[in-house]
Design an enzyme around this catalytic site. Structure first.
Site, PDB file in Angstrom:
ATOM      1  N   SER A 140       0.889  -1.233   0.089  1.00  0.00           N
ATOM      2  CA  SER A 140      -0.004  -0.095  -0.121  1.00  0.00           C
ATOM      3  C   SER A 140       0.914   1.295  -0.089  1.00  0.00           C
ATOM      4  O   SER A 140       1.610   1.509  -0.832  1.00  0.00           O
ATOM      5  CB  SER A 140      -0.977  -0.062   1.191  1.00  0.00           C
ATOM      6  OG  SER A 140      -1.936   1.007   1.008  1.00  0.00           O
ATOM      7  N   ASP A 211     -10.152  -4.596  -4.186  1.00  0.00           N
ATOM      8  CA  ASP A 211      -9.357  -3.662  -3.227  1.00  0.00           C
ATOM      9  C   ASP A 211     -10.305  -2.529  -2.842  1.00  0.00           C
ATOM     10  O   ASP A 211     -10.579  -1.786  -4.107  1.00  0.00           O
ATOM     11  CB  ASP A 211      -7.969  -3.035  -3.577  1.00  0.00           C
ATOM     12  CG  ASP A 211      -7.118  -2.808  -2.498  1.00  0.00           C
ATOM     13  OD1 ASP A 211      -7.585  -2.105  -1.591  1.00  0.00           O
ATOM     14  OD2 ASP A 211      -5.840  -2.834  -2.466  1.00  0.00           O
ATOM     15  N   HIS A 244      -7.954  -5.632   0.315  1.00  0.00           N
ATOM     16  CA  HIS A 244      -6.798  -4.841   0.887  1.00  0.00           C
ATOM     17  C   HIS A 244      -5.757  -5.586   1.891  1.00  0.00           C
ATOM     18  O   HIS A 244      -5.879  -5.265   2.973  1.00  0.00           O
ATOM     19  CB  HIS A 244      -6.960  -3.483   1.240  1.00  0.00           C
ATOM     20  CG  HIS A 244      -5.763  -2.393   1.079  1.00  0.00           C
ATOM     21  ND1 HIS A 244      -5.189  -2.013   0.101  1.00  0.00           N
ATOM     22  CD2 HIS A 244      -5.069  -1.779   2.218  1.00  0.00           C
ATOM     23  CE1 HIS A 244      -4.485  -1.079   0.278  1.00  0.00           C
ATOM     24  NE2 HIS A 244      -4.335  -0.874   1.696  1.00  0.00           N
TER      25      HIS A 244
END
Length: 267
Positions: A140, A211, A244
């Protein structure tokens, strides 16, 4: 937001690092980085890879996950980002590699924060032996910082024009995005050396189609931007329905890719 695992670490470096940002009116700004966790290789040391955590996380979160990977020749270094106000959270402070108003390649770029974090990572790698291959990976916001470091590597400098002296052998980004994407292609085209470095640097990008934090389109757009800019040794892997977070399948892909690109023995 990253892979949840209990802390398990071979060595913990506790010293805190203060890194000044050099250049312009912001020369007095300093960033206090947290603990750095080091996982020693179980076999012959062939590569050292920095792993950068997500927004609000810390270096220890990835330590056990990385320690259990079947890559005995890799030394892992897991630093912790500074605690700083983050615009995305209305100025609430948390660990972050740079300030972010949005988690996408379209967001305004905090070049000062990006430079400071990229320099901190480069400093950690700069003390490794000369014959060791060096890489940067992240999840991320950590992936975004890794990709920014990749651009510093190909240009040989940070955005503040200080020299970037680390020779990277690979970059990995999971569920992330490319900062400074709008200016990348034009800058590369003005430098033959940057074109050559971009063409040879191996990059692996992975992103889940489900995500809901860093949308899949941002990962896909970032991969396309890098490819159009001349990063020819780039692989983009998509995972249907993945949110995610990471999965064993994704980490297996990381291991196979690293073993092949870096020529790791016993992996």
């Amino acid at each position: 937001m990253s892979f949840n695992s209990a802390a398990g670490v071979t060595e913990c470096v506790i010293n805190t690092c203060f890194l000044p940002y050099i250049g312009g009116q912001s020369s007095r700004t300093t960033y206090e980085f947290g603990r750095t966790h080091v996982i020693r290789p179980k076999g012959r040391h062939q590569a050292t890879i920095i792993w950068l955590h997500d927004l609000g996380d810390k270096g220890s979160s990835w330590s056990q996950q990385l320690e259990n990977l079947p890559l005995p020749n890799v030394k892992w270094i897991c630093p912790t980002a500074p605690t700083r106000p983050v615009s995305l959270f209305g100025g609430f402070p948390c660990t972050a590699w740079f300030d972010a108003q949005d988690l996408s390649e379209d967001a305004p770029d905090d070049l000062q924060g990006l430079d400071a974090s990229a320099a901190h990572v480069a400093n950690l790698l700069s003390t490794e032996p000369a014959n060791i291959k060096l890489g940067i990976a992240g999840f991320s916001m950590g992936a975004a910082t890794a990709l920014y470091s990749a651009t510093c590597h190909i240009f040989g400098q940070y955005s503040n024009r200080n020299p970037y002296l680390v020779n990277l052998s690979c970059v990995i980004g999971l569920s992330g995005w490319l900062p400074c994407s709008r200016m990348l292609r034009n800058r590369i085209e003005r430098s033959n050396e940057a074109v050559s470095r971009a063409a040879s640097l191996p990059i692996l990008l992975c992103h889940g189609s489900g995500d809901d934090v860093v949308a899949y389109k941002h990962g896909e757009n970032s991969a396309r931007t890098l490819s159009l800019a001349g990063f020819q040794n780039l692989m983009f892997r998509s995972y249907g329905g993945l949110g995610h977070y990471t999965t064993q399948e994704e980490m297996d892909e990381v291991c196979l890719w690293l073993a092949a690109r870096l020529g790791l023995q016993g992996s």
